[in-house]
Design an enzyme around this catalytic site. Sequence first.
Site, PDB file in Angstrom:
ATOM      1  CD  GLU A  37      -1.376   3.647  -6.206  1.00 42.30           C
ATOM      2  OE1 GLU A  37      -2.531   3.044  -6.861  1.00 42.30           O
ATOM      3  OE2 GLU A  37      -0.434   3.038  -5.917  1.00 42.30           O
TER       4      GLU A  37
ATOM      5  CG  HIS B 148      -1.731  -0.592  -7.753  1.00 39.46           C
ATOM      6  ND1 HIS B 148      -2.345   0.440  -6.623  1.00 39.46           N
ATOM      7  CD2 HIS B 148      -1.677  -1.566  -7.275  1.00 39.46           C
ATOM      8  CE1 HIS B 148      -2.755  -0.256  -5.892  1.00 39.46           C
ATOM      9  NE2 HIS B 148      -2.351  -1.541  -6.189  1.00 39.46           N
TER      10      HIS B 148
ATOM     11  NE  ARG C 198      -4.065  -1.733   0.465  1.00 39.76           N
ATOM     12  CZ  ARG C 198      -4.353  -2.930  -0.486  1.00 39.76           C
ATOM     13  NH1 ARG C 198      -3.188  -3.422  -1.145  1.00 39.76           N
ATOM     14  NH2 ARG C 198      -5.325  -3.672  -0.258  1.00 39.76           N
TER      15      ARG C 198
END
Length: 529
Positions: free
Chosen positions: A261, A279, A232
């Site tokens: 993000e 990601h 995370r």
Amino acid sequence: MNKPVVLVAEELSEAGLAVLGADFEVRHTDGADRSQFLPALAEADALIVRSATQVDAEALAHAPKLRVVARAGVGLDNVDVEAATKAGVMVVNAPTSNITSAAEHTVALILATARNVAQGHSALKGGEWKRSKYTGTELDEKIVGILGLGRIGQLVAQRLQPFGVELIAYDPYLPPARAAQMGVRLVSLEEVLQQADFLTVHLPKSKETLGLIGDRELHTVKPSVRIVNVARGGIVDENALYSALKEGRVAGAGLDVFAKEPCVDSPLFELDNVVVTPHLGASTHEAQEKAGTQVARSVKLALAGEFVPDAVNVQGGAVAEDVKPGLPLAEKLGRVFTALAGEVATKLDVEVRGEIAEKDVRVIELAALKGVFTDVVEDSVTYVNAPLLAKTRGVEVDLVTSSDSPDWRNVVTVRGVLADGRTVSVSGTLSGPRQIQKIVEVNGYAMEIEPTDHLAFLTYVDRPGIVGVVGRLLGDHGINIASMQVSRDQKGGKALIALTVDSGLAPEVVTQIVNEIGAESGRTVDLTD
């Protein structure tokens, strides 16, 4: 009869569509285009999304028939779970769909940072042969530190062992014996930071772990360390990491997640010793297929009115009406147990006594397990993955039932044995016509206290003046007491103060109270989501 309408707002794997079969009318829309998406919700009984579709209060207001929202993935950032719960809409996800992909991506970034793969690739494609500049390092005989030995952390450990590394880990909720079975040595956070040649993060993002690896921590690591984060964003302080890399206190980093993000501009991108990906931890065909099939099965169960194991908010289906009200209570008892224990038990009993014990109460065991692990792991804990979490941590779990309940009509107890042999227990019941939740026992001390958002428990030697001291100290810090109860085993023996307060207690406040009253222990419980 008209078939239930399943609205698919983003790409779903063929395997997922096949699970739905001919029992439903499957419609497709573009969830990212609100002008298409909102009108399409009008007749939907179920909605399947991935990450691009925002399922907010506005969307739910356009879906009067909606019974379930299924997120084909792990995260639920794009689904307003609270609004869905208020609307009576079940929310499900696919909690185990991406764990293999995330673990493999972690290994990929470890290797990429060790051997300068991205840098060499970029230079060669730019027409430069920089063989000597990008000399790397081997993994063989290096120390790999794993922060968090949950499902993904354990898979990473398994995959790294053939490289000849020494594995150490920090995980306060895993018994050392269980870690040893995996060939991992449990140590403190400080020891991991000081010893690791490679450091990989697999912790949940919470108030406790946000910024956990910050400037102070990055001044304690080896200058040769390479840090990888596929968990995370925000657990590793990006500004502190930039400074450490720039000053040569960290040799390299591999990042798949960021505090905000999408992230397309960061000082970290300027550094040649940083490998970044957008990601991609869950971005494999296999993970997407698993996610599609898992949520499709959940949709079928939800629309059939059956119990849905991986519902993250409302429960449904084949659970006895007398049992359903006890599920939120059991979950809270599990969370209180973990807070009181400060670790995961080696053995855990979920005990159900009273009239409801005549029913099928296995779901109460699942609810308690869900609570036990909610504040321990990084992903959503559901009824389907809670037993798996217990198994992977070596926790022996038993459900004990009895119709005998001398003090309460029904009572649920979560009792566990810790690694050092200590026993921790917490019991609760539903009281009166309004079924008010109450904690009625903690570690053998009787009480009656509602499990509100902020709780505290203090154990000390019974003597005059303690209540006044506790009240004064909390008042000094501007903390309002909602309720306080004192329970003791005998006059002058051991006593327990149970508190509900209007705001959270900072660790330094608890430490001050413990020191001033000479308490044996002081524990706080935060039941906010």
